[in-house]
Scaffold this active site. Structure first.
Site, PDB file in Angstrom:
ATOM      1  N   CYS A  43       0.851  -1.198   0.000  1.00 55.26           N
ATOM      2  CA  CYS A  43       0.000   0.000   0.000  1.00 55.26           C
ATOM      3  C   CYS A  43       0.886   1.248   0.000  1.00 55.26           C
ATOM      4  CB  CYS A  43      -0.841  -0.041   1.270  1.00 55.26           C
ATOM      5  SG  CYS A  43      -1.998   1.325   1.471  1.00 55.26           S
ATOM      6  N   THR A  45       0.484   3.506   1.913  1.00 57.90           N
ATOM      7  CA  THR A  45       0.696   3.733   3.342  1.00 57.90           C
ATOM      8  C   THR A  45       2.011   3.088   3.799  1.00 57.90           C
ATOM      9  OG1 THR A  45      -1.622   4.078   3.890  1.00 57.90           O
ATOM     10  CG2 THR A  45      -0.240   3.193   5.649  1.00 57.90           C
ATOM     11  N   HIS A  48       4.455   5.613   3.278  1.00 63.96           N
ATOM     12  CA  HIS A  48       4.288   6.652   4.307  1.00 63.96           C
ATOM     13  C   HIS A  48       4.883   6.190   5.645  1.00 63.96           C
ATOM     14  CE1 HIS A  48       1.963   8.880   1.516  1.00 63.96           C
ATOM     15  NE2 HIS A  48       0.755   8.403   1.785  1.00 63.96           N
ATOM     16  N   GLU A  69      -2.082  -5.857   4.333  1.00 64.23           N
ATOM     17  CA  GLU A  69      -3.134  -6.378   3.426  1.00 64.23           C
ATOM     18  C   GLU A  69      -2.894  -7.855   3.205  1.00 64.23           C
ATOM     19  OE1 GLU A  69      -3.001  -4.104  -0.256  1.00 64.23           O
ATOM     20  OE2 GLU A  69      -3.883  -2.384   0.775  1.00 64.23           O
ATOM     21  N   CYS A 101     -14.580  -3.547  24.328  1.00 61.47           N
ATOM     22  CA  CYS A 101     -14.734  -2.098  24.558  1.00 61.47           C
ATOM     23  C   CYS A 101     -16.039  -1.638  23.900  1.00 61.47           C
ATOM     24  CB  CYS A 101     -13.533  -1.325  24.005  1.00 61.47           C
ATOM     25  SG  CYS A 101     -13.430  -1.269  22.196  1.00 61.47           S
TER      26      CYS A 101
HETATM   27  P1  NAD Z   1      -1.521   4.416  -5.395  1.00 61.94           P
HETATM   28  O1  NAD Z   1      -0.186   5.048  -5.584  1.00 61.94           O
HETATM   29  O2  NAD Z   1      -1.732   3.001  -5.753  1.00 61.94           O
HETATM   30  O3  NAD Z   1      -2.627   5.273  -6.159  1.00 61.94           O
HETATM   31  C1  NAD Z   1      -2.636   6.677  -6.186  1.00 61.94           C
HETATM   32  C2  NAD Z   1      -3.204   7.110  -7.553  1.00 61.94           C
HETATM   33  O4  NAD Z   1      -3.423   8.509  -7.509  1.00 61.94           O
HETATM   34  C3  NAD Z   1      -2.244   6.835  -8.715  1.00 61.94           C
HETATM   35  O5  NAD Z   1      -2.946   6.260  -9.796  1.00 61.94           O
HETATM   36  C4  NAD Z   1      -1.728   8.236  -9.073  1.00 61.94           C
HETATM   37  O6  NAD Z   1      -1.407   8.366 -10.450  1.00 61.94           O
HETATM   38  C5  NAD Z   1      -2.909   9.096  -8.687  1.00 61.94           C
HETATM   39  N1  NAD Z   1      -2.556  10.497  -8.379  1.00 61.94           N
HETATM   40  C6  NAD Z   1      -1.478  10.942  -7.670  1.00 61.94           C
HETATM   41  N2  NAD Z   1      -1.527  12.292  -7.563  1.00 61.94           N
HETATM   42  C7  NAD Z   1      -2.636  12.695  -8.217  1.00 61.94           C
HETATM   43  C8  NAD Z   1      -3.258  13.959  -8.464  1.00 61.94           C
HETATM   44  N3  NAD Z   1      -2.706  15.081  -8.004  1.00 61.94           N
HETATM   45  N4  NAD Z   1      -4.402  13.998  -9.179  1.00 61.94           N
HETATM   46  C9  NAD Z   1      -4.969  12.865  -9.641  1.00 61.94           C
HETATM   47  N5  NAD Z   1      -4.443  11.622  -9.441  1.00 61.94           N
HETATM   48  C10 NAD Z   1      -3.301  11.553  -8.750  1.00 61.94           C
HETATM   49  O7  NAD Z   1      -1.882   4.643  -3.839  1.00 61.94           O
HETATM   50  P2  NAD Z   1      -2.884   3.781  -2.923  1.00 61.94           P
HETATM   51  O8  NAD Z   1      -2.141   2.665  -2.310  1.00 61.94           O
HETATM   52  O9  NAD Z   1      -4.142   3.561  -3.675  1.00 61.94           O
HETATM   53  O10 NAD Z   1      -3.151   4.824  -1.747  1.00 61.94           O
HETATM   54  C11 NAD Z   1      -3.834   6.050  -1.990  1.00 61.94           C
HETATM   55  C12 NAD Z   1      -3.812   6.904  -0.725  1.00 61.94           C
HETATM   56  O11 NAD Z   1      -4.689   6.318   0.258  1.00 61.94           O
HETATM   57  C13 NAD Z   1      -2.439   7.007  -0.051  1.00 61.94           C
HETATM   58  O12 NAD Z   1      -2.309   8.305   0.496  1.00 61.94           O
HETATM   59  C14 NAD Z   1      -2.537   5.963   1.062  1.00 61.94           C
HETATM   60  O13 NAD Z   1      -1.621   6.201   2.096  1.00 61.94           O
HETATM   61  C15 NAD Z   1      -3.982   6.203   1.489  1.00 61.94           C
HETATM   62  N6  NAD Z   1      -4.615   5.149   2.285  1.00 61.94           N
HETATM   63  C16 NAD Z   1      -5.548   5.562   3.188  1.00 61.94           C
HETATM   64  C17 NAD Z   1      -6.214   4.647   3.960  1.00 61.94           C
HETATM   65  C18 NAD Z   1      -7.259   5.125   4.926  1.00 61.94           C
HETATM   66  O14 NAD Z   1      -7.649   4.351   5.819  1.00 61.94           O
HETATM   67  N7  NAD Z   1      -7.776   6.334   4.772  1.00 61.94           N
HETATM   68  C19 NAD Z   1      -5.941   3.270   3.819  1.00 61.94           C
HETATM   69  C20 NAD Z   1      -5.000   2.870   2.882  1.00 61.94           C
HETATM   70  C21 NAD Z   1      -4.347   3.823   2.110  1.00 61.94           C
HETATM   71 ZN    ZN Z   2     -12.251  -3.065  21.332  1.00 58.41          ZN
END
Ligand code: NAD
Ligand code: ZN
Length: 346
Positions: A43, A45, A48, A69, A101
């Site tokens: 991921c 993440t 990150h 995952e 909890c």
């Molecule tokens: P990824 O790199 O597989 O996909 C990101 C996509 O966004 C790519 O296709 C890229 O080309 C596109 N992109 C990048 N900048 C862009 C922009 N400015 N405009 C349009 N498109 C753009 O990443 P991923 O693994 O799918 O993760 C996406 C995000 O979600 C990350 O920040 C990740 O850390 C986060 N995430 C959040 C959670 C949560 O619980 N909220 C869980 C998992 C991942």
């Molecule tokens: Zn719990």
């Protein structure tokens, strides 16, 4: 066993993780489940985490095995485990919860007050075996292989969680926007398509991602590298804006679209992160749109997603890599060279 571990935070993805020889986890509690990992999605993440972005939010004992995952086969269970037994294929919800909890009692497993998060706060699945619990595994239906479903444990459930919230407010004729059609976005798009009648526009900087989006049900695509997202969406929605926006990027430039592309009363869901939200408060008053946070998804939502997978409503576009290629995968993702999801096969 071999495990891909983070020893110190770094911005250099070429050697973020090292392959260490560590002890194989063993059952030490009556609800424990040991899973032989067959697939573990990589991921953004993970990038990150390697950069230290989570250090101030959660406890991270280093060195730690990353990988949240995961799916595989049960090899050992604690004395009180009934749900699964040795040999069962499972997908592993990334959060190990207490079950007692108040949030757990309410089914809000992401808010559990006594949780451990695979590959974020405790050892994860970029390893031959994963230590988890009965409360976190979901047995797979016949015909669904662990290696094929692994990314749904986090990319899938997170995308599903946001899509499910969005679908509740999407009526036929409404518009939805998916920003970022990567690992999470290509699943979120399919969830929207399977569960709503909304017209969907996908936004991505990569043509290969937009091709995927069209294949998975996008009615329109926009590439911000050569098109103006605001005016394109104004045309597509006839000036009304999009009722629901799923932002899988969460960069300054994508959160800044919100006041211009979100319909009155609509939601801009933040799923991707790393940027900031800088809108004047008045922008949320005029038009009454909301920014909505999203953190992964509940255990019960992963069961729902598995049902969607079983009935062929959600596909995964994946490529596979060996455990010793983790840093190559991190680098490729950093450079936009992964379409869909990369899956590590320990
Ligand atoms: P990824 O790199 O597989 O996909 C990101 C996509 O966004 C790519 O296709 C890229 O080309 C596109 N992109 C990048 N900048 C862009 C922009 N400015 N405009 C349009 N498109 C753009 O990443 P991923 O693994 O799918 O993760 C996406 C995000 O979600 C990350 O920040 C990740 O850390 C986060 N995430 C959040 C959670 C949560 O619980 N909220 C869980 C998992 C991942
Ligand atoms: Zn719990």
């Amino acid at each position: 066993m071999q495990a891909a571990r983070l020893h110190e935070y770094t911005h250099d993805m070429t050697d973020g993780l090292s392959i260490d020889e560590v002890d194989r986890p063993v059952v030490d509690g009556s609800n424990d489940v040991i899973v032989e990992v067959e697939g573990a999605g990589w991921c953004q993440t993970d990038n990150h985490i390697i950069e230290g972005m989570w250090e101030e939010f959660v406890p991270q004992p280093l060195p730690m095995t990353l990988g949240h995952e995961n799916a595989g086969t049960v090899v050992e269970t604690g004395s009180e485990v009934d749900l699964v037994s040795e040999g069962d294929p499972v997908i592993c919800h990334p959060v190990q919860t207490c079950g007692t909890c108040r949030p757990c009692r309410l089914g809000e497993t992401m808010y559990c007050e006594n949780s451990a998060f695979n590959g974020l706060t405790t050892d994860g699945g970029f390893a031959e075996y994963l230590h988890t619990s009965e409360r976190s595994v979901i047995p797979l239906p016949d015909g669904v292989e662990p290696i094929d479903i692994a990314p749904h444990a986090d990319a899938g459930i997170t995308a599903y969680h946001a899509a499910k919230k969005a679908v509740a407010d999407l009526n036929p004729g409404d518009h939805a926007v998916v920003i970022g059609v990567g690992g999470l976005g290509h699943i979120g798009l399919q969830c929207l398509d399977a569960m709503s009648a909304a017209r969907i526009t996908a936004v991505d900087l990569k043509e290969s991602a937009l091709d995927l989006a069209e294949r998975y049900g996008a009615d329109n695509v926009i590439n911000p590298s050569d098109e103006d997202v605001r005016s394109e969406l104004d045309g597509i929605t006839d000036g009304a804006g999009a009722t629901q926006v799923l932002d899988f990027v969460g960069a300054d430039e994508t959160t800044a679209y919100a006041p211009d592309i979100t319909a009155a009363g609509g939601d801009h869901h933040i799923i991707g992160y790393g940027g900031h939200i800088h809108e004047p408060s008045q922008a949320l008053v005029d038009g009454e749109f909301s920014f909505v946070g999203n953190i992964v998804g509940r255990y019960a939502e992963l069961q729902e997603l598995v049902a969607l997978v079983e009935q062929d409503d959600v596909d995964l576009h994946t490529s596979r890599f060996d455990l010793n290629e983790v840093n190559r995968v991190a680098e490729k993702l950093e450079h936009g060279e992964i379409d869909g999801r990369a899956v590590i096969t320990p």
